[in-house]
Design a protein around this motif. Structure first.
Motif, PDB file in Angstrom:
ATOM      1  N   SER A  86       0.826  -1.224   0.000  1.00 33.33           N
ATOM      2  CA  SER A  86       0.000   0.000   0.000  1.00 33.33           C
ATOM      3  C   SER A  86       0.851   1.261   0.000  1.00 33.33           C
ATOM      4  O   SER A  86       0.321   2.354  -0.201  1.00 33.33           O
ATOM      5  CB  SER A  86      -0.952   0.075   1.201  1.00 33.33           C
ATOM      6  N   LEU A  87       2.148   1.119   0.262  1.00 34.18           N
ATOM      7  CA  LEU A  87       3.009   2.311   0.346  1.00 34.18           C
ATOM      8  C   LEU A  87       3.748   2.552  -0.979  1.00 34.18           C
ATOM      9  O   LEU A  87       4.145   1.600  -1.642  1.00 34.18           O
ATOM     10  CB  LEU A  87       4.066   2.144   1.443  1.00 34.18           C
ATOM     11  N   THR A  88       3.949   3.823  -1.294  1.00 34.11           N
ATOM     12  CA  THR A  88       4.796   4.122  -2.456  1.00 34.11           C
ATOM     13  C   THR A  88       6.245   4.305  -2.002  1.00 34.11           C
ATOM     14  O   THR A  88       7.172   4.169  -2.789  1.00 34.11           O
ATOM     15  CB  THR A  88       4.325   5.411  -3.166  1.00 34.11           C
ATOM     16  N   GLU A  89       6.419   4.638  -0.733  1.00 33.96           N
ATOM     17  CA  GLU A  89       7.770   4.854  -0.185  1.00 33.96           C
ATOM     18  C   GLU A  89       8.023   3.815   0.900  1.00 33.96           C
ATOM     19  O   GLU A  89       7.259   3.724   1.851  1.00 33.96           O
ATOM     20  CB  GLU A  89       7.863   6.257   0.452  1.00 33.96           C
ATOM     21  N   HIS A  90       9.079   3.041   0.736  1.00 33.81           N
ATOM     22  CA  HIS A  90       9.373   2.002   1.733  1.00 33.81           C
ATOM     23  C   HIS A  90      10.545   2.409   2.613  1.00 33.81           C
ATOM     24  O   HIS A  90      11.417   3.163   2.199  1.00 33.81           O
ATOM     25  CB  HIS A  90       9.648   0.670   1.025  1.00 33.81           C
ATOM     26  N   ALA A 116       7.481   8.988   3.101  1.00 30.87           N
ATOM     27  CA  ALA A 116       6.133   8.454   3.318  1.00 30.87           C
ATOM     28  C   ALA A 116       5.250   9.541   3.928  1.00 30.87           C
ATOM     29  O   ALA A 116       4.051   9.635   3.647  1.00 30.87           O
ATOM     30  CB  ALA A 116       6.200   7.234   4.238  1.00 30.87           C
ATOM     31  N   LYS A 117       5.862  10.399   4.744  1.00 24.23           N
ATOM     32  CA  LYS A 117       5.099  11.474   5.379  1.00 24.23           C
ATOM     33  C   LYS A 117       4.675  12.529   4.359  1.00 24.23           C
ATOM     34  O   LYS A 117       3.507  12.916   4.312  1.00 24.23           O
ATOM     35  CB  LYS A 117       5.953  12.114   6.477  1.00 24.23           C
ATOM     36  N   THR A 118       5.602  12.944   3.525  1.00 27.05           N
ATOM     37  CA  THR A 118       5.205  13.973   2.547  1.00 27.05           C
ATOM     38  C   THR A 118       4.221  13.393   1.524  1.00 27.05           C
ATOM     39  O   THR A 118       3.322  14.099   1.054  1.00 27.05           O
ATOM     40  CB  THR A 118       6.430  14.621   1.850  1.00 27.05           C
ATOM     41  N   ALA A 119       4.355  12.090   1.228  1.00 24.15           N
ATOM     42  CA  ALA A 119       3.379  11.459   0.321  1.00 24.15           C
ATOM     43  C   ALA A 119       1.985  11.493   0.956  1.00 24.15           C
ATOM     44  O   ALA A 119       0.988  11.766   0.289  1.00 24.15           O
ATOM     45  CB  ALA A 119       3.793  10.014   0.025  1.00 24.15           C
ATOM     46  N   LEU A 120       1.931  11.240   2.261  1.00 22.41           N
ATOM     47  CA  LEU A 120       0.633  11.273   2.961  1.00 22.41           C
ATOM     48  C   LEU A 120       0.089  12.701   2.997  1.00 22.41           C
ATOM     49  O   LEU A 120      -1.104  12.942   2.771  1.00 22.41           O
ATOM     50  CB  LEU A 120       0.779  10.710   4.386  1.00 22.41           C
ATOM     51  N   GLN A 121       0.960  13.660   3.278  1.00 26.52           N
ATOM     52  CA  GLN A 121       0.524  15.070   3.297  1.00 26.52           C
ATOM     53  C   GLN A 121      -0.083  15.440   1.948  1.00 26.52           C
ATOM     54  O   GLN A 121      -1.131  16.091   1.878  1.00 26.52           O
ATOM     55  CB  GLN A 121       1.723  15.982   3.613  1.00 26.52           C
ATOM     56  N   LYS A 122       0.562  14.982   0.871  1.00 26.31           N
ATOM     57  CA  LYS A 122       0.059  15.286  -0.471  1.00 26.31           C
ATOM     58  C   LYS A 122      -1.302  14.620  -0.681  1.00 26.31           C
ATOM     59  O   LYS A 122      -2.270  15.260  -1.106  1.00 26.31           O
ATOM     60  CB  LYS A 122       1.069  14.775  -1.502  1.00 26.31           C
ATOM     61  N   PHE A 140     -13.982   2.832   5.809  1.00 21.58           N
ATOM     62  CA  PHE A 140     -12.976   1.822   6.128  1.00 21.58           C
ATOM     63  C   PHE A 140     -12.057   1.697   4.926  1.00 21.58           C
ATOM     64  O   PHE A 140     -12.512   1.463   3.819  1.00 21.58           O
ATOM     65  CB  PHE A 140     -13.654   0.473   6.424  1.00 21.58           C
ATOM     66  N   ASP A 141     -10.763   1.893   5.133  1.00 22.20           N
ATOM     67  CA  ASP A 141      -9.818   1.857   4.019  1.00 22.20           C
ATOM     68  C   ASP A 141      -8.482   1.311   4.542  1.00 22.20           C
ATOM     69  O   ASP A 141      -7.663   2.043   5.099  1.00 22.20           O
ATOM     70  CB  ASP A 141      -9.671   3.280   3.460  1.00 22.20           C
ATOM     71  N   ALA A 142      -8.288  -0.005   4.339  1.00 19.40           N
ATOM     72  CA  ALA A 142      -7.118  -0.676   4.929  1.00 19.40           C
ATOM     73  C   ALA A 142      -5.811  -0.141   4.340  1.00 19.40           C
ATOM     74  O   ALA A 142      -4.817   0.022   5.058  1.00 19.40           O
ATOM     75  CB  ALA A 142      -7.227  -2.183   4.728  1.00 19.40           C
ATOM     76  N   ALA A 143      -5.793   0.143   3.035  1.00 15.06           N
ATOM     77  CA  ALA A 143      -4.544   0.611   2.417  1.00 15.06           C
ATOM     78  C   ALA A 143      -4.205   2.024   2.903  1.00 15.06           C
ATOM     79  O   ALA A 143      -3.047   2.315   3.241  1.00 15.06           O
ATOM     80  CB  ALA A 143      -4.681   0.592   0.896  1.00 15.06           C
ATOM     81  N   LEU A 144      -5.230   2.895   2.977  1.00 17.34           N
ATOM     82  CA  LEU A 144      -4.983   4.247   3.492  1.00 17.34           C
ATOM     83  C   LEU A 144      -4.505   4.167   4.949  1.00 17.34           C
ATOM     84  O   LEU A 144      -3.605   4.906   5.356  1.00 17.34           O
ATOM     85  CB  LEU A 144      -6.249   5.115   3.383  1.00 17.34           C
ATOM     86  N   ALA A 145      -5.093   3.238   5.719  1.00 16.72           N
ATOM     87  CA  ALA A 145      -4.670   3.090   7.120  1.00 16.72           C
ATOM     88  C   ALA A 145      -3.158   2.849   7.169  1.00 16.72           C
ATOM     89  O   ALA A 145      -2.443   3.504   7.934  1.00 16.72           O
ATOM     90  CB  ALA A 145      -5.428   1.941   7.791  1.00 16.72           C
ATOM     91  N   ASN A 146      -2.658   1.968   6.336  1.00 18.16           N
ATOM     92  CA  ASN A 146      -1.219   1.683   6.360  1.00 18.16           C
ATOM     93  C   ASN A 146      -0.401   2.906   5.945  1.00 18.16           C
ATOM     94  O   ASN A 146       0.671   3.168   6.506  1.00 18.16           O
ATOM     95  CB  ASN A 146      -0.892   0.491   5.459  1.00 18.16           C
ATOM     96  N   TYR A 148      -0.295   5.119   9.029  1.00 16.30           N
ATOM     97  CA  TYR A 148       0.705   4.665  10.017  1.00 16.30           C
ATOM     98  C   TYR A 148       2.111   5.063   9.549  1.00 16.30           C
ATOM     99  O   TYR A 148       2.943   5.535  10.326  1.00 16.30           O
ATOM    100  CB  TYR A 148       0.653   3.145  10.199  1.00 16.30           C
ATOM    101  N   ALA A 149       2.360   4.862   8.239  1.00 15.55           N
ATOM    102  CA  ALA A 149       3.704   5.132   7.708  1.00 15.55           C
ATOM    103  C   ALA A 149       4.037   6.619   7.731  1.00 15.55           C
ATOM    104  O   ALA A 149       5.168   7.011   8.018  1.00 15.55           O
ATOM    105  CB  ALA A 149       3.800   4.594   6.279  1.00 15.55           C
ATOM    106  N   GLY A 150       3.032   7.453   7.451  1.00 15.71           N
ATOM    107  CA  GLY A 150       3.299   8.883   7.335  1.00 15.71           C
ATOM    108  C   GLY A 150       3.256   9.630   8.660  1.00 15.71           C
ATOM    109  O   GLY A 150       3.590  10.810   8.724  1.00 15.71           O
ATOM    110  N   SER A 151       2.872   8.943   9.742  1.00 13.29           N
ATOM    111  CA  SER A 151       2.686   9.651  11.018  1.00 13.29           C
ATOM    112  C   SER A 151       3.938   9.656  11.876  1.00 13.29           C
ATOM    113  O   SER A 151       4.705   8.694  11.880  1.00 13.29           O
ATOM    114  CB  SER A 151       1.598   8.963  11.855  1.00 13.29           C
ATOM    115  N   ASP A 152       4.084  10.743  12.622  1.00 13.69           N
ATOM    116  CA  ASP A 152       5.103  10.772  13.682  1.00 13.69           C
ATOM    117  C   ASP A 152       4.512  10.248  14.985  1.00 13.69           C
ATOM    118  O   ASP A 152       5.201   9.603  15.764  1.00 13.69           O
ATOM    119  CB  ASP A 152       5.574  12.214  13.895  1.00 13.69           C
TER     120      ASP A 152
END
Ligand code: ADP
Length: 486
Positions: free
Chosen positions: A267-271, A283-289, A362-368, A371-375
């Motif tokens: 589900s992530l574009t940045e690993h 992953a954080k800036t991708a989520l912000q976008k 409910f969105d399992a991929a967005l949830a991941n 998690y990845a983009g959060s501090d």
């Protein structure tokens, strides 16, 4: 000799998930198989299950299930839990399991008799299909109120199969008046002595049935196992649970560390990983976008993911939005459930465009990706049997901010009290000012980049897999086989 264990559950990741129950039942059986057991899963074949995504084969057709309303017929299908060799049996019946939902209420709390019909039928059907599996389990492991009737019903089986019942959430007990229940299942209380047990209000209580009739019983963390013996957390069953004495154990949940792995999560574009933590900023800036927030990796990003019920503390989050934003951060919210709590989330996003994002659903991929983009990950639960959100958050390097209750207390020691063993920020009274005080402590840590990164790396490296807890379940299964209840 390897033990044969059949898990019976209303939810199983990735076939049908509403909350943590699905994650447990989708991850513990393969962990048990790795330890040499033959664990398999039985669940309803809901209309929402995508058969193109999950190929399945028919195993049995037209199997009769007797109810008080006559005979209904079910089919049994077999699939494999994706990425594993774990067999999953799915019971098909359009009347009871068709349609576009798992539960009738998005918050997963039961309020209508059709929901009882669905799961009482699931219990009756589970026993009816056992023969057609051509595989007889030594242990049947039931989960939450949906499967609570099964241990009582199985007492007539010869030879008797040992049963284990796990309480994932005492807040959701499946209570209804006894006559409706007995009419539906086509039995009388005197048909099976154990079915006569009612709760303090005289209701037929599906969860209580599981507790008193199973050969072994547990809940999903040691702290919650103790808390539910008190009136504050016992949800009206504290006295009955006290009577279970040593029988009631607490075994903390793990997570599927293959599924939840920031170094290869599809589900992530940045690993990234603990070794390559610098990539987490991408992953954080991708989520912000994705969420339409200001794209700036230096801004601390807080998040909340969960069912929007009274349990999860969304009211405290709502009361803390202004305080959180005043200190410079951003907030991402994902969840669905009660109207008034959904409104708290959407209102916050509408009032603070570019700084707060809310998605209802409910969105399992967005949830991941969250998690990845959060501090920081907020989990200010009123009560929490175990909680998986905080474990997943730590695996993804998001520092949890939790209320010290149940499984949150067991898995997130406070960093302010113990900087070498602490894993996040904990607060105790259920009050917005206490959550806010924990948020302020989190900001202080964030300003010290080295220290913050050290903590992120440390929590990402903790072993949250099922390995340890799966061994404890093997002990519980042995105990159930040795100490069968009359
Ligand atoms: P509970 O079982 O009480 O719902 P847990 O923390 O044990 O709480 O487990 C919740 C699980 O469901 C976690 O995997 C979490 O990421 C996921 N989840 C909750 N709400 C959503 C949502 N709206 N979209 C996607 N995943 C969600």
């Amino acid at each position: 000799m390897s033990q044969k264990i059949l898990f019976i559950s209303a939810e199983v990741t990735p076939f049908a998930k509403v909350g943590g129950l699905a994650d447990v039942v989708g991850a513990l059986p393969p962990a048990l198989r790795k330890l040499g057991s033959d664990a398999r899963i039985l669940m309803p074949k809901y209309g929402v299950i995508d058969e193109e995504k999950f190929p399945m084969q028919i195993r049995g057709q037209g199997i009769p299930v007797q109810t008080g309303q006559g005979t209904h017929y079910v089919d049994v299908w077999e699939a494999k839990l994706p990425g594993t060799d774990t067999p999953v049996y799915l019971i098909g019946n359009d009347k009871f399991f068709g349609g576009s939902r798992i539960y009738y209420d998005a918050s997963a709390f039961v309020s209508q008799f059709v929901e009882f019909e669905r799961f009482l039928f699931f219990g009756l059907a589970s026993i009816a299909v056992l023969e057609s599996l051509q595989w007889k389990p030594d242990i049947i492991h039931c989960h939450d109120w949906h499967t609570g009737l099964i241990p009582a019903l199985l007492k007539e089986e010869k030879p008797r199969i040992a049963t284990v019942f796990t309480i994932h959430n005492l807040g959701n007990q499946g209570k209804w008046n006894a006559p409706d229940i007995f009419k539906f299942i086509g039995m009388k209380p005197q048909d099976r002595a154990s079915l006569g047990t009612t709760d303090a209000q005289g209701n037929f209580n599906c969860l209580l049935q599981g507790v008193v009739n199973a050969d072994a019983v547990n809940t999903v963390s040691p702290s919650y196992a103790k808390e539910i013996l008190t009136p504050e957390y016992g949800e009206g069953l504290d006295v009955l649970l006290q009577q279970q004495g040593e029988r009631l154990r607490g075994i903390v949940n793990g997570i599927d560390t293959d599924r939840f792995d920031p170094s290869r999560d599809p589900s992530l574009t940045e690993h990234y990983s603990a070794e390559k933590i610098a990539n987490k900023t991408k992953a954080k800036t991708a989520l912000q976008k994705e969420c339409g927030l200001e794209q700036d990796a230096s801004i601390p990003l807080f998040s909340f993911i969960g069912r929007l019920t009274d349990q999860k503390g969304m009211d405290l989050v709502g009361e803390s939005v202004d305080q959180l934003l005043q200190q410079g951060g951003q907030l991402v919210l994902l969840g669905s459930g009660m109207d008034e709590l959904e409104k708290i989330a959407t209102r916050a996003a509408a009032q603070h465009p570019g700084r707060v994002y809310a998605k209802i659903g409910f969105d399992a991929a967005l949830a991941n990706r969250i998690y990845a983009g959060s501090d920081f990950f907020l989990m200010p639960s009123k009560y929490e049997p175990c909680g998986l959100g905080q474990l997943i958050a730590m695996r993804y390097g998001a520092v949890p901010i939790v209320r010290a209750t149940g499984g949150l207390k067991d898995t997130v020691p406070d960093y302010t009290i113990d900087s070498s063993g602490g894993r996040g920020f904990a607060f105790s009274p259920y009050a917005a000012k206490d959550l806010q005080e924990a948020i302020t402590r989190a900001y202080a840590l964030y300003r010290d980049r080295d220290e913050f990164t050290q903590l992120q790396k440390r929590i990402m490296s903790i072993d949250f897999s099922w390995k340890q807890s799966a061994r404890q379940y093997l002990d519980l299964y042995s105990q159930a086989r040795q100490e069968q209840r009359p």
